[in-house]
Each structure stands twice: as C-alpha cells, then as structure tokens.
Design a protein around this motif. Structure first.
Motif, PDB file in Angstrom:
ATOM      1  N   LEU A 120       0.831  -1.203   0.000  1.00 27.80           N
ATOM      2  CA  LEU A 120       0.000   0.000   0.000  1.00 27.80           C
ATOM      3  C   LEU A 120       0.873   1.263   0.000  1.00 27.80           C
ATOM      4  N   LEU A 121       1.902   1.232   0.865  1.00 27.34           N
ATOM      5  CA  LEU A 121       2.814   2.387   0.953  1.00 27.34           C
ATOM      6  C   LEU A 121       3.530   2.625  -0.367  1.00 27.34           C
ATOM      7  N   LEU A 122       3.934   1.512  -1.002  1.00 29.95           N
ATOM      8  CA  LEU A 122       4.648   1.608  -2.279  1.00 29.95           C
ATOM      9  C   LEU A 122       3.746   2.231  -3.341  1.00 29.95           C
ATOM     10  N   LEU A 123       2.473   1.787  -3.362  1.00 31.94           N
ATOM     11  CA  LEU A 123       1.534   2.325  -4.350  1.00 31.94           C
ATOM     12  C   LEU A 123       1.317   3.823  -4.134  1.00 31.94           C
ATOM     13  N   CYS A 124       1.190   4.230  -2.849  1.00 28.32           N
ATOM     14  CA  CYS A 124       0.997   5.659  -2.546  1.00 28.32           C
ATOM     15  C   CYS A 124       2.193   6.464  -3.043  1.00 28.32           C
ATOM     16  N   HIS A 125       3.391   5.922  -2.819  1.00 25.77           N
ATOM     17  CA  HIS A 125       4.614   6.611  -3.204  1.00 25.77           C
ATOM     18  C   HIS A 125       4.658   6.798  -4.730  1.00 25.77           C
ATOM     19  N   ILE A 126       4.304   5.719  -5.454  1.00 23.86           N
ATOM     20  CA  ILE A 126       4.309   5.799  -6.923  1.00 23.86           C
ATOM     21  C   ILE A 126       3.326   6.880  -7.385  1.00 23.86           C
ATOM     22  N   GLN A 127       2.136   6.929  -6.728  1.00 22.67           N
ATOM     23  CA  GLN A 127       1.120   7.915  -7.097  1.00 22.67           C
ATOM     24  C   GLN A 127       1.630   9.336  -6.870  1.00 22.67           C
ATOM     25  N   ILE A 128       2.321   9.533  -5.734  1.00 28.98           N
ATOM     26  CA  ILE A 128       2.852  10.878  -5.424  1.00 28.98           C
ATOM     27  C   ILE A 128       3.869  11.291  -6.490  1.00 28.98           C
ATOM     28  N   LEU A 129       4.761  10.358  -6.869  1.00 26.85           N
ATOM     29  CA  LEU A 129       5.774  10.664  -7.891  1.00 26.85           C
ATOM     30  C   LEU A 129       5.103  11.028  -9.205  1.00 26.85           C
ATOM     31  N   HIS A 130       4.043  10.276  -9.557  1.00 27.20           N
ATOM     32  CA  HIS A 130       3.302  10.494 -10.792  1.00 27.20           C
ATOM     33  C   HIS A 130       2.709  11.913 -10.807  1.00 27.20           C
ATOM     34  N   ASN A 131       2.046  12.273  -9.660  1.00 27.86           N
ATOM     35  CA  ASN A 131       1.428  13.599  -9.569  1.00 27.86           C
ATOM     36  C   ASN A 131       2.472  14.694  -9.696  1.00 27.86           C
ATOM     37  N   LYS A 132       3.601  14.482  -9.041  1.00 23.42           N
ATOM     38  CA  LYS A 132       4.670  15.486  -9.061  1.00 23.42           C
ATOM     39  C   LYS A 132       5.108  15.745 -10.488  1.00 23.42           C
ATOM     40  N   ARG A 133       5.262  14.668 -11.252  1.00 28.07           N
ATOM     41  CA  ARG A 133       5.806  14.792 -12.601  1.00 28.07           C
ATOM     42  C   ARG A 133       4.812  15.458 -13.546  1.00 28.07           C
ATOM     43  N   PHE A 134       3.536  15.072 -13.461  1.00 30.07           N
ATOM     44  CA  PHE A 134       2.591  15.538 -14.468  1.00 30.07           C
ATOM     45  C   PHE A 134       1.766  16.745 -14.036  1.00 30.07           C
ATOM     46  N   CYS A 135       1.592  16.935 -12.736  1.00 26.46           N
ATOM     47  CA  CYS A 135       0.745  18.049 -12.318  1.00 26.46           C
ATOM     48  C   CYS A 135       1.565  19.270 -11.943  1.00 26.46           C
ATOM     49  N   SER A 136       2.661  19.081 -11.236  1.00 20.08           N
ATOM     50  CA  SER A 136       3.408  20.281 -10.895  1.00 20.08           C
ATOM     51  C   SER A 136       4.514  20.519 -11.926  1.00 20.08           C
ATOM     52  N   GLY A 137       5.412  19.586 -12.113  1.00 16.41           N
ATOM     53  CA  GLY A 137       6.515  19.750 -13.067  1.00 16.41           C
ATOM     54  C   GLY A 137       7.305  20.999 -12.714  1.00 16.41           C
ATOM     55  N   SER A 138       8.424  21.256 -13.399  1.00 13.18           N
ATOM     56  CA  SER A 138       9.152  22.472 -13.089  1.00 13.18           C
ATOM     57  C   SER A 138       8.461  23.614 -13.810  1.00 13.18           C
ATOM     58  N   SER A 139       8.690  24.828 -13.273  1.00 13.73           N
ATOM     59  CA  SER A 139       8.079  26.006 -13.850  1.00 13.73           C
ATOM     60  C   SER A 139       8.427  26.117 -15.336  1.00 13.73           C
ATOM     61  N   MET A 140       9.723  25.925 -15.655  1.00  9.13           N
ATOM     62  CA  MET A 140      10.151  26.085 -17.044  1.00  9.13           C
ATOM     63  C   MET A 140       9.521  25.046 -17.959  1.00  9.13           C
ATOM     64  N   SER A 141       9.287  23.822 -17.428  1.00  9.18           N
ATOM     65  CA  SER A 141       8.702  22.810 -18.310  1.00  9.18           C
ATOM     66  C   SER A 141       7.230  23.124 -18.564  1.00  9.18           C
ATOM     67  N   ARG A 142       6.551  23.732 -17.572  1.00  6.80           N
ATOM     68  CA  ARG A 142       5.157  24.110 -17.818  1.00  6.80           C
ATOM     69  C   ARG A 142       5.076  25.323 -18.741  1.00  6.80           C
ATOM     70  N   ASN A 143       6.077  26.224 -18.638  1.00  5.43           N
ATOM     71  CA  ASN A 143       6.136  27.358 -19.564  1.00  5.43           C
ATOM     72  C   ASN A 143       6.327  26.843 -20.996  1.00  5.43           C
ATOM     73  N   LYS A 144       7.183  25.824 -21.132  1.00  9.35           N
ATOM     74  CA  LYS A 144       7.449  25.221 -22.445  1.00  9.35           C
ATOM     75  C   LYS A 144       6.171  24.571 -23.002  1.00  9.35           C
ATOM     76  N   ALA A 145       5.429  23.916 -22.104  1.00  5.67           N
ATOM     77  CA  ALA A 145       4.184  23.274 -22.533  1.00  5.67           C
ATOM     78  C   ALA A 145       3.188  24.323 -23.032  1.00  5.67           C
ATOM     79  N   MET A 146       3.165  25.490 -22.370  1.00  7.46           N
ATOM     80  CA  MET A 146       2.270  26.579 -22.807  1.00  7.46           C
ATOM     81  C   MET A 146       2.658  27.054 -24.211  1.00  7.46           C
ATOM     82  N   VAL A 147       3.975  27.202 -24.437  1.00  4.86           N
ATOM     83  CA  VAL A 147       4.460  27.652 -25.748  1.00  4.86           C
ATOM     84  C   VAL A 147       4.123  26.602 -26.816  1.00  4.86           C
ATOM     85  N   GLU A 148       4.314  25.331 -26.477  1.00  7.48           N
ATOM     86  CA  GLU A 148       4.019  24.262 -27.448  1.00  7.48           C
ATOM     87  C   GLU A 148       2.538  24.247 -27.814  1.00  7.48           C
TER      88      GLU A 148
END
Ligand code: SAH
Length: 258
Positions: free
Chosen positions: A18-46
């Motif tokens: 259960l703990l492992l699954l939660c950890h994977i979910q947190i990593l997933h959210n971090k990558r796709f929802c927050s991302g670095s500021s510059m990568s989200r700026n790049k996504a806006m430009v794209e």
C-alpha cells in the motif's frame, strides 16, 4: 489462528504494498501536475504552436526562455491562456495575445533593432522584445504607474533578460506612453498594450520608415491595428482582429477606474 496469521501477513506485506503504491502515485502527480516552472512554460508555448498562434521558431524560443510565472502576481495561473489582474486597474495580457503581437512584429524585432513597449505593465513583453533584438538592439518599456515600473524591473531581474537590464539595452520608464520615448527613437517596432481612442501622433512620428506598430484602437469595441510606415514615410493601417484591452489613458483616470 489462521485468521491471526493472515492479519500478520497483511501487516507485513500488504501494508508495504500500500505504501509503495501511494509513493508511486505521489511521484506520478509530481511529474505531471506540478513539473518544473520552465517545463510548464514550455508546454504553454508548445500549445500556442499547436494552435498556430506561434509560427516562428524564434518567437517560440524567446517565449520559452522568459518564464511567464515570474511576471504574474504570486506566479498563480501563469500558464493559463487568459488575461489576469495585476492591480491598479491593469492586467497582464493573455499568452495568446503576447504571442500574436510578437508574431506580428517578428520582422521588426531582428537583432540590433529598436523596440518600444507602451503600457509595459508586468514587463513580460518588454523582456521578450529585449531577447528578440539582442545583441546590440534596444528594448524600451514605458508605463505610467510607478509601482508597476518597479515591480516589472524586479520581474525582469529574475528572468533570462536580466543581463539586458544590466547592460542598458533594456530599460523601463515611468511616463505617459502616449508621448512615446524619444530618447531611443526611431523604432522598428512599437507595441501598445492598452487601447487608444485613436493612434497617438507621437507614436507614428517615432516609428522608423519600414517600421511597424501594433496597437489596439477603440473604446467599448476595439480592433488590433497594424500600422506600417513605408520608406517614403506614408502610413498603411490594417485591422488584425477584435480585442479587449484596458484603456490607454491618464494615470488619474485609470486609478479612479476610468
Ligand atoms: N503588456 C502589458 C499590459 C499591461 S495592461 C502586460 O502584459 O503586462 C496595460 C498597461 O498600460 C497597464 O499597465 C497600464 O497602467 C498602462 N497604461 C495605460 N495608459 C497608459 C499611458 N498613458 N502611459 C503608459 N502606460 C499606460
């Protein structure tokens, strides 16, 4: 006893799973929802490229280099394609309007050229102009709310255009932009970020032969006008699209709500 054993088994293995699954979910959210500021700026430009608003690589490159989050109050909602309040009855324009104006002015924002940004607000577009015309070019912002001039300078200092402020090829001034900024005239490119009842003569006078100005004109109903000065000094004007900007007016009228 058997029940007790399965409970122990779950506590030993299931809980870890259960703990492992939660950890994977947190990593997933971090990558796709927050991302670095510059990568989200790049996504806006794209996304602006996908919709055909940005057609030039140079404009895309410059908008990628200037992180919009540095110019939006608290960085909140920086990459949403919408105008946003910046206080003093002013707004930062939507990303697609910034992109459209950069695109319309691209040929007049070549390295070494002079660009004037009237109603420079947050300084976002002035910073982009600076990046377009460097090296040896000159980008000038004129804004009549002194507090916005100070905060725009702070914004630019945090951005990729900071060096241009240091070497003096980019500057922002507190003044009535309807009079332009004669010091660095004539300009190859003039952008006006607020709607004028009519095109100010001083801005036409400060446009170089071969120069281009992009300016919203009107009151309730506004058109984004493109003004080209030909080599003989004559002017041609065409309408690009309908727009909605805050008025180009006096500081007093703006602060009392127009
Ligand atoms: N391009 C800016 C737009 C800001 S909104 C940005 O995206 O950040 C328009 C700006 O024009 C406001 O900051 C407002 O204060 C300014 N403005 C309005 N009338 C002006 C005038 N007469 N002289 C200089 N700035 C003016």
């Amino acid at each position: 006893m058997k029940q007790y054993n399965s409970l122990l088994y779950f506590l030993n293995h299931g809980l870890w799973l259960l703990l492992l699954l939660c950890h994977i979910q947190i990593l997933h959210n971090k990558r796709f929802c927050s991302g670095s500021s510059m990568s989200r700026n790049k996504a806006m430009v794209e996304s602006l490229q996908r919709y055909g608003v940005i057609r030039s690589n140079k404009v895309a490159e410059v908008m990628e280099s200037i992180d919009r989050a540095l110019f939006v109050p608290n960085g909140a909602g920086a990459y949403i394609d919408s105008p946003m309040s910046i206080g003093y009855n002013a707004t930062i324009s939507a990303p697609h309007m910034h992109a459209m104006c950069l695109q319309l002015l691209e040929k007049n924002l070549q390295p070494g050229m002079h660009a004037l940004d009237v109603g420079s607000g947050t300084g976002y577009l002035t910073a982009c102009f600076g990046m377009m015309v460097r090296p040896e070019g000159c980008a000038v912002g004129v804004e009549h709310i002194p507090e916005l001039v100070s905060s725009s300078i702070e914004n630019i200092q945090k951005s990729a255009a900071a060096q241009l402020l240091k070497d003096g090829s980019l500057s922002v001034h507190a003044a009535d932009g309807r009079k332009g900024w004669p010091e660095f005239a004539p300009y190859d490119a003039i952008h006006v970020g607020a709607a004028a009842p009519e095109i100010p003569q001083a801005l036409i006078d400060q446009l170089k032969p071969g120069g281009r100005m992009v300016i919203p004109v009107g009151n309730m109903f506004q058109d984004l006008k493109v003004v080209d000065k030909k080599s003989d000094g004559s002017i041609s004007v065409h309408t690009e699209t309908s727009v909605r900007y805050v008025p180009l007016t006096s500081r007093e009228a703006q602060l009392r709500g127009y």
